[in-house]
Design a protein around this motif. Structure first.
Motif, short mmCIF file in Angstrom:
data_model
loop_
_atom_site.label_atom_id
_atom_site.label_comp_id
_atom_site.label_asym_id
_atom_site.label_seq_id
_atom_site.Cartn_x
_atom_site.Cartn_y
_atom_site.Cartn_z
N TYR A 117 0.83 -1.20 0.00
CA TYR A 117 0.00 0.00 0.00
C TYR A 117 0.87 1.25 0.00
CZ TYR A 117 -4.26 -2.64 0.82
OH TYR A 117 -5.34 -3.50 0.68
N ASP A 118 0.46 2.22 -0.80
CA ASP A 118 1.04 3.56 -0.77
C ASP A 118 0.01 4.50 -0.16
OD1 ASP A 118 3.19 2.48 -2.11
OD2 ASP A 118 2.63 3.32 -4.07
N PHE A 119 0.43 5.29 0.81
CA PHE A 119 -0.44 6.26 1.47
C PHE A 119 0.05 7.68 1.17
CE2 PHE A 119 -0.83 2.40 4.05
CZ PHE A 119 -2.21 2.27 4.13
N HIS A 120 -0.87 8.56 0.83
CA HIS A 120 -0.55 9.96 0.57
C HIS A 120 -1.38 10.83 1.51
CE1 HIS A 120 0.66 9.06 -3.91
NE2 HIS A 120 1.20 8.21 -3.05
N ILE A 121 -0.76 11.82 2.13
CA ILE A 121 -1.48 12.81 2.92
C ILE A 121 -1.47 14.11 2.12
CG2 ILE A 121 -1.60 14.09 5.08
CD1 ILE A 121 -0.15 11.80 6.45
N VAL A 122 -2.65 14.50 1.65
CA VAL A 122 -2.80 15.64 0.74
C VAL A 122 -3.67 16.70 1.41
CG1 VAL A 122 -3.59 16.35 -1.56
CG2 VAL A 122 -2.62 14.06 -1.22
N TYR A 123 -3.33 17.96 1.16
CA TYR A 123 -4.13 19.04 1.73
C TYR A 123 -5.35 19.31 0.87
CZ TYR A 123 -5.38 23.59 3.68
OH TYR A 123 -6.05 24.64 4.28
N SER A 124 -6.50 19.44 1.53
CA SER A 124 -7.74 19.80 0.84
C SER A 124 -8.01 21.28 1.04
CB SER A 124 -8.92 18.98 1.38
OG SER A 124 -10.15 19.49 0.89
N SER A 125 -7.96 22.04 -0.05
CA SER A 125 -8.23 23.47 0.05
C SER A 125 -9.70 23.75 0.32
CB SER A 125 -7.78 24.18 -1.23
OG SER A 125 -8.45 23.64 -2.36
N SER A 126 -10.58 22.80 -0.04
CA SER A 126 -12.00 22.99 0.20
C SER A 126 -12.36 22.79 1.66
CB SER A 126 -12.81 22.01 -0.67
OG SER A 126 -12.56 22.21 -2.04
N TYR A 127 -11.83 21.71 2.26
CA TYR A 127 -12.13 21.39 3.66
C TYR A 127 -11.10 21.96 4.63
CZ TYR A 127 -15.64 18.04 1.99
OH TYR A 127 -16.74 17.45 1.41
N ARG A 128 -9.94 22.38 4.12
CA ARG A 128 -8.86 22.94 4.94
C ARG A 128 -8.36 21.94 5.99
NH1 ARG A 128 -7.86 28.24 4.77
NH2 ARG A 128 -7.34 28.30 6.98
N ILE A 129 -8.19 20.71 5.56
CA ILE A 129 -7.70 19.64 6.43
C ILE A 129 -6.85 18.69 5.60
CG2 ILE A 129 -9.62 19.67 8.10
CD1 ILE A 129 -10.83 17.33 6.47
N PRO A 130 -6.06 17.81 6.25
CA PRO A 130 -5.38 16.75 5.52
C PRO A 130 -6.39 15.71 5.06
CG PRO A 130 -4.38 17.13 7.68
CD PRO A 130 -5.69 17.83 7.67
N VAL A 131 -6.11 15.08 3.92
CA VAL A 131 -6.96 14.00 3.39
C VAL A 131 -6.05 12.84 3.02
CG1 VAL A 131 -8.58 13.30 1.60
CG2 VAL A 131 -8.67 15.62 2.52
N LEU A 132 -6.47 11.63 3.36
CA LEU A 132 -5.68 10.44 3.06
C LEU A 132 -6.09 9.84 1.72
CD1 LEU A 132 -3.52 8.50 4.34
CD2 LEU A 132 -5.44 7.04 4.93
N TYR A 133 -5.12 9.72 0.82
CA TYR A 133 -5.29 9.00 -0.43
C TYR A 133 -4.44 7.73 -0.36
CZ TYR A 133 -7.46 13.06 -2.72
OH TYR A 133 -8.30 14.08 -3.07
#
Length: 243
Positions: A117-133
């Motif tokens: 598994y590859d995990f990415h922590i990406v910033y969401s400009s809409s929710y203003r929080i980290p999001v896990l992909y």
């Protein structure tokens, strides 16, 4: 030094963070993860920052990258799911225990087939929080479908997905890679973060940002079955410096 005006999310205790906070907090968190794993000899893949151009919907002053963990190994089984066994063993929480046999594996089953598994922590400009992909794949690179991923998850994760009103796994285009990835939907995350951090009184900016990322990961890890070191919550730069 980040000005007080830029510390929007944590100052207002609304559970969100700014792009500046995300970028700085991501670097602090990845260094903390590496230090904990090195100090306590956890054989876990590192988190690393990936620099890339902003997506079209990001402005130039916002986040220009994301955190990446690659090749987290999971052992799957083609036998009857252990969750259906009469003498199922109780699952531990998201943090690794001191005597866990292999902290790089999310589950261990009898007939072993390696999934990665590859995990990415990406910033969401809409929710203003980290999001896990994330994405899963076999040793030959063949991607895993959602039903295969769900079979890799521990019972606690399946229960969390079934009972939670705020989170679910969906598939959408990765904002930087323009390829379909599975993601943990971010709706309701800021409310949970507000509840978790609303009673804290941390005054030092770096500690606040580290606490935010660790607290956030402790939530999402319960859903996707990602184990994290127990010492991550207890570690602080001051303790490490004085030891």
């Amino acid at each position: 030094m980040i000005s007080e005006k830029s510390i929007v999310g944590l100052s207002n205790r609304d559970g969100t963070i700014s792009p500046v906070e995300f970028r700085k907090g991501a670097h602090l968190f990845s260094e903390k993860w590496k230090t904990v794993c090195r100090t306590h000899e956890h054989d876990l893949p590192p988190w690393s920052w990936v620099c890339c151009k902003n997506p079209l919907f990001f402005t130039s002053h916002e986040v220009s990258g994301y955190l990446l963990m690659e090749k987290m190994c999971i052992l799957s089984s083609d036998k009857i799911d252990e969750r259906e066994a009469d003498h199922a063993v109780e699952e531990p929480d998201c943090f690794e225990s001191e005597d866990h046999a292999d902290p790089a594996m999310l589950v261990q089953q009898t007939s072993q087939e390696a999934h990665y598994y590859d995990f990415h922590i990406v910033y969401s400009s809409s929710y203003r929080i980290p999001v896990l992909y994330f994405r899963g794949y076999c040793s030959d690179g063949q991607p895993l479908m959602l039903d295969q991923i769900e079979r890799d998850l521990p019972p606690s994760s399946i229960q969390a997905l079934a009972e939670s009103k705020w989170t679910f796994i969906t598939q959408q285009e990765h904002p930087y890679l323009n390829r379909p990835y599975f993601t943990l939907h971010p709706c309701g995350t800021n409310e949970l973060m507000r509840l978790l951090l609303g009673s804290t009184s941390l005054s030092e900016e770096n500690v606040r940002l580290e606490c935010y990322f660790v607290s956030w990961l402790s939530i999402v890890s319960l859903v996707v079955g990602l184990r994290i070191p127990l010492q991550l919550a207890a570690y602080s730069p001051e303790k490490q410096h004085n030891s």
